[in-house]
Write a protein that holds these residues in place. Structure first.
Motif: not given
Lengths: 359, 359, 359, 359
Positions: D305-317
């Motif tokens: 699954x390729x997705x685009x989401x806010x960078x900072x959300x990715x970092x927290x996740x």
């Protein structure tokens, strides 16, 4: 010494020396001064493989152009100069960032990959010129072993599209590359044409702005054969002599390569030849601009004119003058001028173009 | 056309054309007829990269020597000719059987391995010559993937030790190799000297007896530069043009390579040069044999004399004439004659040898 | 966790696990403790490509054997370990001095030349062992670009002929090589057998005496697969991770390589396996010595017995037990013992040998 | 046989087998049936280097999937499978057309260029899939020695972007390539996921539609290690065994590679594993689609699954679950499911995503 033009030889003339075209600057022969230089260097024995007096003297000639740290390693041809340079500047795990249109990428038969094991990391460019921004599309991942490591940026001056970098443009590239720990190579197969175009010494857009290693081109500038890797930054390379030899670019009778480069560079033959070729390209471009239906594609800054015209016109014109399609589907052609192109050649060509366009 | 000897050039003479030594046949310059040929081929435009009239005509010249199936691919130098040949005759998984003393093994900087990925399967020989028996020490294991596959036998004529194979010796090698499904390459860097020594046409010990591919040497025979891969058996190679290019051995202004080979081979320049060099070696050997304490090591069959003499004598002699140690520990030296060696050169050298031996 | 021996699988057993021979130590399967280790490392997610906990822990295990500067780079197989090592220790222009009988020269399909572009400079040896004197036959010419540059000496411990270097012999080699600016690589495909034979820790004949880089062999010592390049001298290599990847030796699920090496080396499994194999070879040699007409060829110092016996006897014996001819023309054979060779296997083989010799 | 789970080993568990993430399908361990298969193949002696019973039997298993002409050559890893395949399908002068995003271009450390000397002729693609039109951007110039010769088209199924070619799409590519005299290679590192996605046998989108050579991937499908070059068209390759060996991809104890592939392919383990991973990706995609502010980038057709989401959300996740950025500048991430991903894993991840998006 015997006069070569009167010495009997079993070889015969097989061509008409009055016929010239616009296909390539290496369709031209050699400048008479080059033949004179070969005769001068002949006779007696000289140490083979580069320990001769001519190769030693060539260093001094190169210093006059590129400063005292420059060191020239004569080689046979441009592909050789490029692939030896790039091997000397990289490790086994290295990669080279270059324009998609770069000669090393499209015209060297895969020699960088096959001989050097080098991966080329290419970037599309509108005009053959890289920029820091374009470089950044490939400049990353130095610690990532899954990626061939970008160690060198290679640019071409003038470019394969006949455009010329300004010194500032090259400085920006070098600063950017060096900032990332990469070195910069300049493919100078037509460096003389660039210098003539910019009207500056060659060092102004090489050493002075940060180029580490230069492939200096003599053949297209009027030599019989002969190029040189010119190391401008000694820290940027290793084992040049070994790499030249194992890359099969070490001439045994090197004096005859070196003296050609001396003949070009000791005085102004290099510049006379380049200026003339550039002027002929300007004359050609002017003539072409006056022809309706023919579009000039890139800035004419050196000895090449790229144009777009109806495909069938090009085909008819090719029956009268040799030249190449650049992008056959698009109808794009390339017209090259050389040191021996005459004003009459250009005028006859423009006339022929007009005639064929009018049909 | 302008006379090259009177044309002004910015190059200068840096050496004394009257000084010759016995170091190597590629310390010599070029024969005046070669310069004349270059001048003849100059002027006008010719298609680059081998599509010129001179390269086409060269095929006919080669046919006169090697028969109608021969095809010549001009290249820059001997290492290039060898490595292009061997790549064309092998697959990626191939290996080459050769004498331990072969030029490809000891004098090419590892180019066969580095550029071609080729493993050399070497055999020690007393005199530089392979035999079917010697070949058998390495000719096995074709189905064994743990072993690089022997696909080619490469021999040198004349050998690096100045010895010359008879046609029958080469025929025996070719028959043996072909019987095992291997091809045979001949490194003919000094093929003219071998032909002169045997007093037979070159084809007598090449095509006629089974050689598949020949590295034809022009440089040591008096050219400025220029060799050719001569394919004698078209079935023995693939994609020669592609391999020449990717091996960086494709000259852009190829007419100037081809016309040199034409100048050598269209008449008898090749043979005159080789005969003269061989005769000078015989004269030298005769002179040396009259000197007590100097031992001639191998049969003097071409243009090389190998000798053993006291080390300190060699060192003193080297201050008067250039030559190389072959095996410094053993006191062995190599003296080479070239197309331009004179009788006076030889006599002066022998006299100097006598003087130094007498000290 | 499920018990692998009871888990259902669609794979089927296709062989008789009671049949063993004397062909090679890699005909053996794996030690049960290795399977246990694989099960232990299974489950959950671990970072791929070497960033896992097992590879990290392996470093500590290696430190206990080779000291705190050792760094292990797990790879797939022995050829991979050797060719990655040698590439990391050399430049593009480098060459490697080794015994003519070295695995890298005769058993790796030309991978050093083909993948690494490396020229091997070989020396014949009576017993597979190099010495400073033998090395000197190839250790020269570092400045001569016509020669691939000798940068590494590679030795094998124990050798391909079943002989074992003493620590002093290796020290002499390392001192000699280092004195010439060369590095030393040890192919330790059977390093455990050598340590067991010498009854010393592995470091005694590696780090302690100057070895720079080690190919550590796990497979022949009882692993399923898995070797490691162990860098003992960090200054001797560059870019190991990049070279391992581009040489196609980087395992994605590396934890399963590393845990096998841990299983061997964290305790004494490596030594138990090696000692046992060596003891079986001694038992075999003793049995063979009692058989008239069979000659043992080299000192039996590890897990190999080389013997000479009538060719037809070997052929009959091969119908009962698998083993290989070493030099079929001479009638020489090689008998290898493995970690799983039993006393009964040996005794049955000796009995069979006696029977066949008596026929 | 001893039960591996109870056999004592000196190796220790260093990780928590309950922790899984979404970084890569090769972060997973191995399926228990694979360990069972290894145990089954253990014991006794088997001929090394591929002459064992398991490798022989594997051919029959492969025939059941790919028909009677298929031949499998087990290798260590995916890069090895690809580079061996491409070398076998090309000549020294060959080049390979592939998508710019192809694993061989961006993730193999330059191994195709460095080991194979291969030039990759790349084409940008929107979704990782080539088409005849895209291929035509590089499919020309076969007779032009200045250009590396396009001999192979290489595609990836499923692609590096998680998209899956239909059989018809692959047929069109194969027909087009074959029409130009080129061969077609399929990088099937995740071929099982593609088959599960299309719900057809693997042959339906390989042999049946014209694929010549397949890199069959076992590792990402649940093996410990082990891939195979599967030659579907025997005329498309040469000397596979030699190329596998010299490319350092020949396992000595090959039975342990082959039995893993048998365990996957003899029954339906390959399909169970792939279907499960794909289903988990669908479950993940469904969960993600319900989260505002997260965009799914490509069709979810396999286990990615390729997705685009806010960078900072990715970092927290990423602090809670391992996964990678795909294009960090754009904020694009890749989430991979594996054979061992559980529904709970997915649900916990989606919950965490929601939580982090809400912060």
């Amino acid at each position: 010494m015997a006069d070569p033009t009167t010495v009997r030889t079993d070889a015969r003339r097989h061509h008409d020396p009055q016929i010239r075209g616009f296909a390539s600057d290496n369709y031209a022969g050699t400048h008479p001064e080059i033949l004179a230089a070969l005769a001068l260097a002949n006779g007696g024995h000289q140490i083979a493989y580069g320990e001769d007096e001519y190769t030693e003297h060539l260093q001094r000639v190169m210093h006059s152009h590129f400063g005292p740290t420059a060191e020239a390693f004569p080689v046979f041809n441009g592909t050789g100069a490029n692939v030896v340079s790039l091997q000397a500047m990289t490790d086994r795990w290295g990669a080279v960032i270059c324009a998609e249109s770069a000669h090393i990428n499209v015209d060297e038969g895969g020699a960088p990959e096959r001989v050097g094991g080098l991966k080329l990391l290419t970037v599309p460019t509108p005009d053959g010129k890289l920029t820091p921004e374009l470089i950044d599309r490939q400049a990353y991942g130095w610690d990532d072993e899954h990626r061939a490591m970008p160690q060198v940026v290679s640019i071409t001056q003038n470019t394969e599209l006949g455009t010329v970098y300004t010194p500032d443009e090259i400085r920006a590239i070098c600063d950017h590359a060096h900032g990332h720990g990469m070195k910069v190579h300049l493919d100078g197969a037509r460096i003389a044409n660039a210098a003539a175009s910019l009207d500056v010494p060659m060092r102004t857009f090489t050493n002075t702005v940060g180029i580490d290693v230069l492939s200096f081109g003599g053949t297209k500038n009027g030599a019989i054969f002969g190029e040189a890797v010119v190391v401008l930054n000694p820290d940027a390379v290793r084992a040049m002599k070994h790499l030249r030899k194992l890359s099969m670019q070490l001439a045994s009778k090197m004096r005859f390569v070196s003296v050609q480069l001396e003949a070009l560079l000791a005085g102004d033959l290099w510049l006379r030849n380049a200026r003339h070729a550039n002027e002929m390209a300007q004359r050609l471009a002017e003539g072409v601009r006056a022809v309706d239906g023919v579009e000039i594609l890139h800035p004419v800054q050196a000895n090449a004119v790229f144009a777009r015209l109806p495909h069938e016109v090009s085909e008819r014109l090719q029956k009268r003058f040799r030249f190449y399609f650049w992008d056959e589907a698009a109808g794009d052609v390339r017209w090259m001028c050389a040191f021996d192109t005459t004003e009459d050649d250009v005028d006859a060509f423009v006339l022929a173009l007009k005639e064929e366009m009018a049909k």
